[in-house]
Design an enzyme around this catalytic site. Structure first.
Site, PDB file in Angstrom:
ATOM      1  N   ASP A   1     -27.991  -0.935  88.855  1.00 47.25           N
ATOM      2  CA  ASP A   1     -26.988  -0.327  87.968  1.00 47.25           C
ATOM      3  C   ASP A   1     -26.523  -1.350  86.936  1.00 47.25           C
ATOM      4  OD1 ASP A   1     -25.382   1.664  86.949  1.00 47.25           O
ATOM      5  OD2 ASP A   1     -23.737   1.320  88.344  1.00 47.25           O
TER       6      ASP A   1
ATOM      7  N   GLU B   1      -9.819   1.681  91.823  1.00 43.06           N
ATOM      8  CA  GLU B   1      -9.123   0.904  90.788  1.00 43.06           C
ATOM      9  C   GLU B   1      -9.416  -0.589  90.931  1.00 43.06           C
ATOM     10  OE1 GLU B   1      -5.107   3.737  90.604  1.00 43.06           O
ATOM     11  OE2 GLU B   1      -5.102   1.879  91.778  1.00 43.06           O
ATOM     12  N   VAL B   2      -9.219  -1.308  89.821  1.00 41.29           N
ATOM     13  CA  VAL B   2      -9.306  -2.774  89.832  1.00 41.29           C
ATOM     14  C   VAL B   2      -7.949  -3.330  89.397  1.00 41.29           C
ATOM     15  CG1 VAL B   2     -10.441  -4.824  88.931  1.00 41.29           C
ATOM     16  CG2 VAL B   2     -11.767  -2.729  89.284  1.00 41.29           C
TER      17      VAL B   2
END
Length: 505
Positions: A335, A220-221
């Protein structure tokens, strides 16, 4: 004879007890994997920070073959640990230090192959020796382990005290220092490799989490608060420890800091007694990712150029190698996509999520990369990655793959450019050619076999900025990676365009 008999009963008992516990030490970034005869739920495998052990012995007339892990703290005394000792007549033991090295079969000790010629009965004195010997040895092992642990704890506390007494650390975290002051210190420090580890720990452990702002495969952020300022806290799950360590390591590369690369502040592992949280603290940007920004807003020609130029500047700095004592290795992102680029308040980009990045050592011409050709997001994979023709030993191959992905990001930005009241809705690249979550095979068929690319509308030719953007995209999408533009060339082209369009950067 009593001493020999006591050892005969004690050593097999210790080995069996150790095997029953799995013997695994604390999981580390480079944990050793061993075969384990008692670890049924873990597929007969254990992890340790010490050694793998295999032992064979006879107990009550039965032959026992045990494989297990020995934690590093129990490998005492150093150089000749008790658990790794063999006895010619009692047991055969072998310790080793590579993955699954204990998958070997040992021979039964020769002393167990012969029947005793003159069996004797044990008297009271012998029984006392048999009982007292193992008990004494067990207490001796416990005392040694306790002394070793106590020594390491004293060393750790001494280091903490030295850190706290370090005037540079005291200066870094004076009570009146704000987040802005800390970020300024980071930007102007000579090394460009981040804060001292003690300061990172202190900052991370005084952050107050406010709200969750995103989720991903890693965890999570959160938006957090520290001394009146907002920070972004990326919380990795414990199973993503390798990813957390790798990303923190890349962010702390010397001379990496740049206005168009996400500003790293701190990394810390927080143990709350139940589980371990792995934190990565960075600058907070309220606009979120470029993906979110383009979904919410259209952009002007000036806004498009600022986004594109700043993204190219960040990527050019990543790719660039700086030679010298305070040099910087070349870094390829691997990425790059709109979800891994953040939008700052001033409308500029900051490249983020360096967990899959690779670094190139120009001196030894080596690349620190795991042997895995397929990484990143399938939709943004370059043709040579999709068809597995990429040269993994050549660093320029990774930079070329980044350029292909950058061209797709530019296509996303240009579609949202509002020119003369005309703009298009936001879409992901290849939205009209592949499903929402395409497979490698589906992307390879479109990109490699059919050689298709995202559509560039004809009306872009009516606007110089969009015409230049479209031309650059095509030159980023060549099937031959070596023919693509470099990040530095793209940066120079966009700088010239910004001058032509009178864009203030």
């Amino acid at each position: 004879m009593a001493e020999s008999a006591g050892a005969s009963s004690f050593f097999p008992l210790v080995v069996l007890l150790l095997a029953g516990s799995g013997g695994s030490g604390p999981r580390g970034v480079q944990a050793l994997l061993c075969a384990c005869t008692s670890c049924l739920q873990a597929n007969y495998t254990c992890e340790t920070d010490g050694a793998c052990m295999v032992s064979i012995f006879n107990l009550d007339g039965m032959e026992h073959h045990v494989r297990t892990c020995i934690p590093k703290v129990e490998l005492v005394p150093a150089g000749k640990p008790f658990y790794c000792l063999s006895s010619e007549d009692l047991r055969n033991t072998h310790c080793c230090y590579t993955d699954y090295c204990n998958r070997i079969d040992l021979r039964v000790p020769s002393g167990h192959l012969k029947e005793p010629e003159h069996p004797s009965m044990w008297g009271p004195v012998e029984l006392v020796g048999i009982i007292a010997g193992p008990v004494f040895l067990l207490f001796l092992i416990i005392i040694i382990v306790f002394l070793v642990i106590n020594y390491h704890q004293r060393v750790y506390h001494n280091r903490q005290r030295l850190d706290m007494e370090d005037p540079s650390c005291e200066m870094c975290l004076s009570k009146d220092k704000t987040l802005q002051d800390l970020v300024y210190d980071l930007s102007t420090s000579g090394s460009g490799s981040g804060l001292p580890l003690f300061v990172q720990r202190t900052v991370a452990r005084t952050i107050v989490l406010q709200e969750i702002i995103g989720k991903g495969r890693f965890g999570e952020v959160w938006r957090g608060r520290w001394r009146g300022g907002d920070v972004a806290v990326k919380i990795f799950s414990s199973r993503e420890e390798r990813s957390w360590f790798r990303e923190a390591e890349i962010y702390q590369t010397v001379m990496l800091r740049h206005e168009n690369i996400l500003g790293f502040i701190a990394a810390d592992n927080k143990d709350n007694g139940t589980w371990t949280q792995l934190w990565l603290v960075s600058d907070y940007h309220e606009h979120g990712s470029l993906f979110d920004y383009l979904n919410r807003y259209t952009v002007t020609i000036e806004g498009m150029i600022k986004l594109a130029l700043s993204a190219a500047s960040g990527l050019a700095h990543l790719h660039m190698e700086i030679v010298g004592t305070q040099g910087k290795p070349g870094i390829a992102h691997r990425d790059l996509k709109s979800k891994n680029i953040l939008v700052k308040k001033n409308g500029m980009c900051a490249i983020a999520d360096l967990g899959l990045a690779v670094r190139h050592d120009a001196v030894t011409d080596t690349i620190d990369i795991a042997p895995n050709q397929r990484v990143g997001t399938k939709r943004y994979m370059a043709p040579e990655v999709l068809d597995e023709t990429i040269n993994m030993k050549h660093f320029d191959s990774f930079k070329c793959a980044d350029i292909y992905a950058l061209g797709l990001v530019y296509w996303e930005i240009a579609r949202r450019c509002n020119s003369g009241g005309v703009h298009e809705e936001y879409q992901l690249p290849y939205y009209d050619l592949v499903p929402s979550d395409p497979s490698i095979e589906e992307m390879r068929k479109v990109v490699c076999d059919q050689k298709l690319r995202p559509n560039i509308p004809n009306w872009w030719q009516s606007y110089e900025a969009l015409r230049v953007m479209g031309k650059m995209m095509r030159e980023c999408w060549y099937a031959n990676g070596a023919a693509r533009l470099t990040a530095l060339r793209i940066k120079k082209t966009l700088s010239q365009l910004s001058v032509q369009e009178d864009v203030k950067i």
